[in-house]
Design a protein around this motif. Structure first.
Motif, mmCIF file in Angstrom:
data_model
loop_
_atom_site.group_PDB
_atom_site.id
_atom_site.type_symbol
_atom_site.label_atom_id
_atom_site.label_comp_id
_atom_site.label_asym_id
_atom_site.label_seq_id
_atom_site.Cartn_x
_atom_site.Cartn_y
_atom_site.Cartn_z
ATOM 1 N N SER A 122 0.777 -1.259 -0.098
ATOM 2 C CA SER A 122 -0.102 0.033 -0.057
ATOM 3 C C SER A 122 1.122 1.309 -0.082
ATOM 4 N N ASP A 123 0.478 2.226 -0.778
ATOM 5 C CA ASP A 123 1.143 3.500 -0.713
ATOM 6 C C ASP A 123 0.014 4.499 -0.520
ATOM 7 N N SER A 167 -26.338 -0.249 -13.012
ATOM 8 C CA SER A 167 -26.888 0.301 -11.724
ATOM 9 C C SER A 167 -27.737 -0.700 -10.822
ATOM 10 N N PRO A 168 -28.724 -1.330 -11.683
ATOM 11 C CA PRO A 168 -29.280 -2.473 -11.047
ATOM 12 C C PRO A 168 -28.672 -3.524 -10.503
ATOM 13 N N ALA A 169 -27.701 -3.559 -11.176
ATOM 14 C CA ALA A 169 -26.644 -4.863 -10.433
ATOM 15 C C ALA A 169 -26.062 -4.486 -9.263
ATOM 16 N N LEU A 170 -25.484 -3.066 -9.101
ATOM 17 C CA LEU A 170 -24.929 -2.620 -7.826
ATOM 18 C C LEU A 170 -25.825 -2.495 -6.932
ATOM 19 N N LEU A 171 -27.246 -2.206 -7.137
ATOM 20 C CA LEU A 171 -28.201 -2.110 -6.280
ATOM 21 C C LEU A 171 -28.463 -3.381 -5.614
ATOM 22 N N ALA A 172 -28.543 -4.462 -6.546
ATOM 23 C CA ALA A 172 -28.798 -5.940 -6.123
ATOM 24 C C ALA A 172 -27.774 -6.455 -5.154
ATOM 25 N N SER A 173 -26.632 -6.117 -5.628
ATOM 26 C CA SER A 173 -25.425 -6.483 -4.587
ATOM 27 C C SER A 173 -25.587 -5.800 -3.177
ATOM 28 N N ALA A 174 -26.057 -4.731 -3.253
ATOM 29 C CA ALA A 174 -26.108 -3.905 -2.047
ATOM 30 C C ALA A 174 -27.076 -4.853 -0.884
ATOM 31 N N THR A 175 -28.261 -5.368 -1.567
ATOM 32 C CA THR A 175 -29.324 -6.271 -0.743
ATOM 33 C C THR A 175 -28.227 -7.538 -0.420
ATOM 34 N N LYS A 176 -27.267 -7.726 -0.485
ATOM 35 C CA LYS A 176 -26.791 -9.038 -0.277
ATOM 36 C C LYS A 176 -25.281 -8.780 0.448
ATOM 37 N N PHE A 177 -25.208 -7.454 0.771
ATOM 38 C CA PHE A 177 -24.126 -7.043 1.674
ATOM 39 C C PHE A 177 -23.705 -7.422 2.945
ATOM 40 N N PRO A 178 -22.484 -7.886 3.092
ATOM 41 C CA PRO A 178 -22.138 -8.324 4.597
ATOM 42 C C PRO A 178 -22.263 -7.138 5.559
ATOM 43 N N GLU A 179 -22.174 -7.510 6.871
ATOM 44 C CA GLU A 179 -22.150 -6.351 8.030
ATOM 45 C C GLU A 179 -21.133 -5.251 7.534
ATOM 46 N N ARG A 180 -21.314 -4.169 7.858
ATOM 47 C CA ARG A 180 -20.486 -3.228 7.459
ATOM 48 C C ARG A 180 -19.096 -3.576 8.045
ATOM 49 N N GLU A 181 -19.073 -3.812 9.386
ATOM 50 C CA GLU A 181 -17.896 -4.061 10.185
ATOM 51 C C GLU A 181 -16.904 -4.990 9.550
ATOM 52 N N VAL A 182 -17.532 -6.018 8.961
ATOM 53 C CA VAL A 182 -16.783 -7.187 8.122
ATOM 54 C C VAL A 182 -15.939 -6.523 6.985
ATOM 55 N N VAL A 183 -16.858 -5.652 6.238
ATOM 56 C CA VAL A 183 -16.237 -5.249 4.982
ATOM 57 C C VAL A 183 -15.054 -4.005 5.508
ATOM 58 N N LEU A 184 -15.248 -3.436 6.544
ATOM 59 C CA LEU A 184 -14.058 -2.518 7.375
ATOM 60 C C LEU A 184 -13.015 -3.319 7.423
ATOM 61 N N SER A 185 -13.280 -4.473 8.132
ATOM 62 C CA SER A 185 -12.059 -5.380 8.440
ATOM 63 C C SER A 185 -11.185 -5.760 7.323
ATOM 64 N N ARG A 186 -12.047 -5.886 6.124
ATOM 65 C CA ARG A 186 -11.288 -6.575 4.852
ATOM 66 C C ARG A 186 -10.659 -5.229 4.266
ATOM 67 N N ILE A 187 -11.208 -4.158 4.392
ATOM 68 C CA ILE A 187 -10.520 -2.901 4.008
ATOM 69 C C ILE A 187 -9.206 -2.809 4.669
ATOM 70 N N ASP A 188 -9.180 -2.742 6.065
ATOM 71 C CA ASP A 188 -8.233 -2.639 6.946
ATOM 72 C C ASP A 188 -7.219 -3.648 6.392
ATOM 73 N N ALA A 189 -7.536 -4.813 6.222
ATOM 74 C CA ALA A 189 -6.457 -6.110 5.959
ATOM 75 C C ALA A 189 -5.799 -5.426 4.552
ATOM 76 N N ILE A 190 -6.335 -5.155 3.513
ATOM 77 C CA ILE A 190 -5.845 -4.912 2.380
ATOM 78 C C ILE A 190 -5.014 -3.689 2.632
ATOM 79 N N MET A 191 -5.185 -2.666 3.422
ATOM 80 C CA MET A 191 -4.375 -1.413 3.477
ATOM 81 C C MET A 191 -3.090 -1.615 4.048
ATOM 82 N N ALA A 192 -3.288 -2.741 4.986
ATOM 83 C CA ALA A 192 -1.871 -3.001 5.588
ATOM 84 C C ALA A 192 -1.014 -4.156 4.847
#
Length: 268
Positions: A122-123, A167-192
């Protein structure tokens, strides 16, 4: 999707086709579905394995913290549980980060590797991009997050041309979205993520591929990867954005298939 226990979680996977094995490892989204444009074409001559990562899709979503190293252990456990014999790993973005460490730690595990739109460390540019995505996730609706993230994934002309379908595909993906804290943890992992010490250890035949107009992991990241991995090939294509396999499917498939065919010809 069938499932198997790997590294303490239940992982859902799919296997299609027959022949030499290819395992496809997705980016931040982490789902098998990302590879839909590839599966049919590749399954004509290969055993194609896709899976939902920890914290993504229908696999288990344990609470964090997450790390690339944990995702590496998950994938190693999946390869062993399914008894996959020297698969070729196709890793997009985060999937490429997983592949880097897996190949360095376990030189005999993979027959080859494609690092697509990935990065070694990461930079500031990378962190600014994900700081913005993180802020969208925390401070706005999921609908705004998936649309905002799409601007990092697709070239402007692709968004303009395909917005009515995208856009409809993106909206559909939002309905199946994991808990935000899980996604935030995955973002933290890639930033590290920092594989600088691992790259010179990689013995696996490697292709590094990126689009010139990828703004999330720009071509300089792929050049750094290819220069640090002994014997790696580098392919930079003119356009396709961060989701080259989706926006320029035929081109991506052909480049990848040619590389994989070359690996198996060399082995025979």
């Amino acid at each position: 999707m069938p499932s198997v226990m790997t590294n303490g979680i239940r992982t859902h996977y799919e296997i299609q086709g027959s022949g030499p094995v290819m395992i496809f490892v997705s980016g931040l989204g982490g789902t098998a579905a990302y590879w839909q444009p590839q599966v049919e074409a590749f399954a004509q001559g290969f055993t194609v394995v896709t899976y939902d990562q920890r914290g993504a899709g229908t696999s288990d979503h344990p609470v964090g913290p997450y790390s690339i190293e944990t995702l590496v252990d998950d994938l190693q456990a999946l390869v062993e549980a399914l008894q996959l014999v020297r698969p070729v790993l196709i890793g997009h973005s985060t999937g490429g980060a997983i592949g880097q460490i897996l190949a360095a730690r376990h030189p005999a595990l993979l027959a080859g590797m494609v690092l697509y739109a990935s990065w070694a460390k990461s930079d500031m540019h990378f962190n600014w991009c994900f700081r913005m995505r993180r802020a969208l996730l925390v401070g706005s609706t999921l609908e705004e997050y998936v649309h905002g993230s799409a601007l990092f994934l697709y070239p402007p002309e692709h968004v303009k041309k395909h917005a009515e379908v995208l856009s409809p595909a993106l909206l559909a993906s939002a309905t199946k979205f994991p808990e935000r804290e899980v996604v935030l943890s995955r973002i933290d992992a890639i930033m590290a993520h920092d594989a600088s010490a691992y790259l010179p250890l990689i013995q696996t035949p490697t292709l590094v591929i990126c689009a010139q107009d990828d703004i999330l992991t720009p071509p300089y990241q792929s050049r750094l990867l290819a220069s640090a991995i002994p014997g790696a090939e580098l392919k930079i294509v003119p356009q396709g954005g961060h989701s080259l396999s989706e926006t320029e499917t035929h081109l991506f498939n052909q480049i990848t298939l040619d590389f994989v065919a070359g690996i198996h010809q060399s082995a025979n």
